[in-house]
Write a protein that holds these residues in place. Sequence first.
Motif, mmCIF file in Angstrom:
data_model
loop_
_atom_site.group_PDB
_atom_site.id
_atom_site.type_symbol
_atom_site.label_atom_id
_atom_site.label_comp_id
_atom_site.label_asym_id
_atom_site.label_seq_id
_atom_site.Cartn_x
_atom_site.Cartn_y
_atom_site.Cartn_z
ATOM 1 N N LEU A 236 2.013 -5.519 3.024
ATOM 2 C CA LEU A 236 0.927 -5.120 2.104
ATOM 3 C C LEU A 236 0.368 -3.752 2.492
ATOM 4 O O LEU A 236 0.034 -2.942 1.615
ATOM 5 C CB LEU A 236 -0.191 -6.171 2.118
ATOM 6 N N GLN A 237 0.262 -3.493 3.792
ATOM 7 C CA GLN A 237 -0.227 -2.179 4.232
ATOM 8 C C GLN A 237 0.726 -1.075 3.779
ATOM 9 O O GLN A 237 0.286 -0.023 3.309
ATOM 10 C CB GLN A 237 -0.362 -2.145 5.760
ATOM 11 N N TYR A 238 2.018 -1.313 3.903
ATOM 12 C CA TYR A 238 3.007 -0.326 3.463
ATOM 13 C C TYR A 238 2.882 -0.086 1.959
ATOM 14 O O TYR A 238 2.880 1.046 1.493
ATOM 15 C CB TYR A 238 4.425 -0.782 3.790
ATOM 16 N N PHE A 239 2.782 -1.174 1.230
ATOM 17 C CA PHE A 239 2.669 -1.062 -0.222
ATOM 18 C C PHE A 239 1.430 -0.263 -0.617
ATOM 19 O O PHE A 239 1.486 0.626 -1.461
ATOM 20 C CB PHE A 239 2.630 -2.453 -0.870
ATOM 21 N N MET A 240 0.293 -0.586 -0.007
ATOM 22 C CA MET A 240 -0.959 0.095 -0.352
ATOM 23 C C MET A 240 -0.898 1.577 -0.002
ATOM 24 O O MET A 240 -1.423 2.420 -0.734
ATOM 25 C CB MET A 240 -2.151 -0.582 0.343
ATOM 26 N N ALA A 241 -0.258 1.917 1.115
ATOM 27 C CA ALA A 241 -0.136 3.326 1.490
ATOM 28 C C ALA A 241 0.717 4.078 0.474
ATOM 29 O O ALA A 241 0.371 5.197 0.055
ATOM 30 C CB ALA A 241 0.470 3.454 2.887
ATOM 31 N N VAL A 242 1.801 3.482 0.040
ATOM 32 C CA VAL A 242 2.650 4.121 -0.977
ATOM 33 C C VAL A 242 1.881 4.238 -2.291
ATOM 34 O O VAL A 242 1.908 5.284 -2.958
ATOM 35 C CB VAL A 242 3.971 3.335 -1.185
ATOM 36 N N ALA A 243 1.149 3.201 -2.662
ATOM 37 C CA ALA A 243 0.375 3.237 -3.901
ATOM 38 C C ALA A 243 -0.720 4.304 -3.826
ATOM 39 O O ALA A 243 -0.971 5.020 -4.799
ATOM 40 C CB ALA A 243 -0.240 1.861 -4.162
ATOM 41 N N ARG A 244 -1.356 4.420 -2.679
ATOM 42 C CA ARG A 244 -2.440 5.378 -2.497
ATOM 43 C C ARG A 244 -1.920 6.815 -2.610
ATOM 44 O O ARG A 244 -2.516 7.659 -3.271
ATOM 45 C CB ARG A 244 -3.100 5.134 -1.129
ATOM 46 N N HIS A 245 -0.778 7.087 -1.981
ATOM 47 C CA HIS A 245 -0.235 8.445 -1.963
ATOM 48 C C HIS A 245 0.705 8.727 -3.131
ATOM 49 O O HIS A 245 1.000 9.883 -3.421
ATOM 50 C CB HIS A 245 0.513 8.702 -0.646
ATOM 51 N N GLU A 246 1.186 7.636 -3.738
ATOM 52 C CA GLU A 246 2.200 7.742 -4.786
ATOM 53 C C GLU A 246 3.396 8.550 -4.289
ATOM 54 O O GLU A 246 4.025 9.302 -5.032
ATOM 55 C CB GLU A 246 1.621 8.339 -6.069
#
Length: 98
Positions: A6-16
Amino acid sequence: MEIRVLQYFMAVARHENITKAAEELHLTQLTEAGLIFKARAQEIFSLTEKTKEQFAKMDELVVGDIYIGAGETQAMAYVAKVLAPLLSSHPVLSGQQQ
């Protein structure tokens, strides 16, 4: 699912952007070892799918013995007539008269 995922996903979503997310999380993108691991993982997934397909085919396979008794000659002739197409279309089956 692990929190890390989930942390990886959120970081990718945050930075796109996967590269920026990897930098934030102090992760390297695929290394040579990662590429080897990826290849092995793909092989495992492929073997898993092949195994599932083989098991599914086994479920379709009908195995066993069927015994049909008929005392009269005319009844035996009818049974043989009915079973002949089945036996010819399924060569793994065998028929015996007793």
